[in-house]
Design a protein around this motif. Structure first.
Motif, PDB file in Angstrom:
ATOM      1  N   ALA A   1     -39.496  52.972  39.412  1.00  0.00           N
ATOM      2  CA  ALA A   1     -40.198  51.841  40.031  1.00  0.00           C
ATOM      3  C   ALA A   1     -39.577  51.481  41.379  1.00  0.00           C
ATOM      4  O   ALA A   1     -40.161  50.716  42.144  1.00  0.00           O
ATOM      5  CB  ALA A   1     -40.168  50.638  39.099  1.00  0.00           C
ATOM      6  N   LEU A   2     -38.381  52.012  41.660  1.00  0.00           N
ATOM      7  CA  LEU A   2     -37.728  51.705  42.935  1.00  0.00           C
ATOM      8  C   LEU A   2     -38.399  52.406  44.118  1.00  0.00           C
ATOM      9  O   LEU A   2     -38.212  52.016  45.255  1.00  0.00           O
ATOM     10  CB  LEU A   2     -36.244  52.128  42.887  1.00  0.00           C
ATOM     11  N   TYR A   3     -39.183  53.452  43.823  1.00  0.00           N
ATOM     12  CA  TYR A   3     -39.867  54.150  44.915  1.00  0.00           C
ATOM     13  C   TYR A   3     -40.983  53.264  45.473  1.00  0.00           C
ATOM     14  O   TYR A   3     -41.485  52.381  44.769  1.00  0.00           O
ATOM     15  CB  TYR A   3     -40.476  55.465  44.404  1.00  0.00           C
ATOM     16  N   PRO A   4     -41.407  53.507  46.723  1.00  0.00           N
ATOM     17  CA  PRO A   4     -42.512  52.708  47.275  1.00  0.00           C
ATOM     18  C   PRO A   4     -43.778  52.886  46.430  1.00  0.00           C
ATOM     19  O   PRO A   4     -43.968  53.926  45.808  1.00  0.00           O
ATOM     20  CB  PRO A   4     -42.715  53.280  48.675  1.00  0.00           C
ATOM     21  N   LYS A   5     -44.611  51.861  46.457  1.00  0.00           N
ATOM     22  CA  LYS A   5     -45.757  51.823  45.548  1.00  0.00           C
ATOM     23  C   LYS A   5     -46.664  53.062  45.692  1.00  0.00           C
ATOM     24  O   LYS A   5     -47.059  53.657  44.689  1.00  0.00           O
ATOM     25  CB  LYS A   5     -46.581  50.558  45.805  1.00  0.00           C
TER      26      LYS A   5
ATOM     27  N   VAL B   1     -34.759  57.376  47.246  1.00  0.00           N
ATOM     28  CA  VAL B   1     -35.450  56.069  47.254  1.00  0.00           C
ATOM     29  C   VAL B   1     -35.442  55.461  48.663  1.00  0.00           C
ATOM     30  O   VAL B   1     -36.511  55.124  49.203  1.00  0.00           O
ATOM     31  CB  VAL B   1     -34.854  55.110  46.194  1.00  0.00           C
ATOM     32  N   PRO B   2     -34.255  55.325  49.323  1.00  0.00           N
ATOM     33  CA  PRO B   2     -34.294  54.779  50.688  1.00  0.00           C
ATOM     34  C   PRO B   2     -35.099  55.661  51.639  1.00  0.00           C
ATOM     35  O   PRO B   2     -35.809  55.152  52.509  1.00  0.00           O
ATOM     36  CB  PRO B   2     -32.822  54.748  51.117  1.00  0.00           C
ATOM     37  N   ASN B   3     -35.016  56.973  51.430  1.00  0.00           N
ATOM     38  CA  ASN B   3     -35.742  57.897  52.297  1.00  0.00           C
ATOM     39  C   ASN B   3     -37.257  57.673  52.196  1.00  0.00           C
ATOM     40  O   ASN B   3     -37.966  57.609  53.195  1.00  0.00           O
ATOM     41  CB  ASN B   3     -35.369  59.329  51.880  1.00  0.00           C
ATOM     42  N   GLN B   4     -37.749  57.534  50.972  1.00  0.00           N
ATOM     43  CA  GLN B   4     -39.193  57.316  50.787  1.00  0.00           C
ATOM     44  C   GLN B   4     -39.624  55.966  51.369  1.00  0.00           C
ATOM     45  O   GLN B   4     -40.704  55.846  51.937  1.00  0.00           O
ATOM     46  CB  GLN B   4     -39.563  57.380  49.298  1.00  0.00           C
ATOM     47  N   HIS B   5     -38.764  54.958  51.213  1.00  0.00           N
ATOM     48  CA  HIS B   5     -39.103  53.645  51.782  1.00  0.00           C
ATOM     49  C   HIS B   5     -39.173  53.732  53.297  1.00  0.00           C
ATOM     50  O   HIS B   5     -40.073  53.162  53.922  1.00  0.00           O
ATOM     51  CB  HIS B   5     -38.073  52.600  51.347  1.00  0.00           C
TER      52      HIS B   5
END
Lengths: 122, 207
Positions: free
Chosen positions: B15-19, B57-61
């Motif tokens: 769920a931490l990944y962008p929607k 996760v930060p990369n995808q955001h």
């Protein structure tokens, strides 16, 4: 497909990031699903590259956005029951994969003549 | 731990990944994780997966923000810098570096405030319409709560607060009280204005 900005267009034959290169090379063997690709990359790198799920699908998504691969899920009957997505190289993806392979071959060939670096001395 | 438990934990972490990424790939991510758990030692899979999450996760955001830059991106970045530098200021104790950190943090906070204000849609025409009394009063209460909380937690050692921090605390206290007072004053003024603006003849009759 979830679109990202990076790699949407690819005008040059600059070296690919490692994860993208490994996935394209794995897809040279034929279409496969996500986890199958993960295993292939592990196998072809002799266990030195082990991707996590985020790296795998993040990279596949970038390759899809760059039109280097395409999804072929609909062509697989078992994919519907497994809910697996299958991917294959596009024409451009195959060209880029062969360029990468050539680059790696060239690198190995350049070191072939150097004694003590993995090749027979000249 | 059962396989179902591990998969459940990973599903939650996904769920931490962008929607947008999550909507597209969550089931695939979870399926790949579950397959890995089936084929390898769970401990090794978790080690790799946690490293994967920390990187991706930060990369995808970042990628999703670059694709669809929000008008508040600058404000969010500036606010993050302000928070980070404030933590450094607190950790650095007393001395000239603390002052430098504090000046940078205040600058970043100012940039965050200005860019946030600039990014707001121009719905309200006047400042008084934008600044509702409850926002001012609420901000004042929040500032006071943070300052009083920080003064009372025992992270300052045996002595008093470090010099620069003392100044910041006092300024924040004054700022908090001012915001609260301004909010209450604005609320009172609005209440009187609203009651005066509606003539008695126009007010609905009761009974």
């Amino acid at each position: 497909m979830y679109q990202t900005t990076s790699m949407v267009t690819r005008n040059t034959d600059k070296p690919l990031p490692a994860a993208s290169m490994h996935l394209l090379l794995a897809l040279l063997r034929g279409e496969n699903h996500g986890y199958g690709l993960m295993r292939l990359v592990d196998e072809q790198s002799q266990g030195t590259v082990r991707m996590g799920p985020g790296t795998l699908y993040g990279t596949l998504n970038r390759l899809l956005a760059g039109d280097l691969i395409e999804e072929t899920t609909a062509e697989h009957d078992d994919a519907v029951s497994d809910r697996r997505r299958y991917y294959q190289l596009t024409g451009e993806g195959e060209r880029i994969a062969r360029v990468e392979l050539g680059r790696l071959r060239g690198l190995v060939n350049r070191f072939r003549g150097v004694a003590g670096l993995g090749g027979a001395p000249a | 731990m059962s396989a179902g438990f591990n998969v459940g934990v990973y599903r939650t972490l996904a769920a931490l990944y962008p929607k947008a990424f999550r909507d597209e790939y969550r089931d695939d991510l979870v399926a790949a994780f579950a397959a890995q758990c089936r084929d390898e030692s769970v401990g090794r899979v978790w080690l790799r997966t946690l490293r994967d999450l920390i990187v991706t996760v930060p990369n995808q955001h970042l990628e999703s923000r670059m694709k669809r830059p929000s008008p508040h991106t600058v404000a969010v970045v500036a606010l993050s810098i302000a928070v980070g530098v404030s933590v450094l200021a607190l950790a650095s104790g007393t001395g000239p570096t603390t002052w430098i950190f504090l000046v940078v943090a205040l600058g970043a906070l100012l940039v965050a405030g200005l860019s946030w204000a600039a990014a707001r849609p121009a719905r309200a025409d006047t400042l008084s319409e934008r600044l509702t009394w409850w926002k001012l009063a609420g901000s004042g209460i929040a500032v006071l709560a943070v300052v009083i909380g920080l003064i009372n937690i025992p992270i300052w050692g045996e002595g008093d607060l470090p010099g620069p921090m003392w100044v910041v605390m006092m300024l924040s206290l004054v700022g908090g009280v001012s915001l609260l007072a301004a909010g209450l004053a604005l609320g009172t003024a609005h209440w009187f204005t609203r009651n005066r603006a509606i003539p008695k003849s126009a007010q609905p009759r009761v009974g």
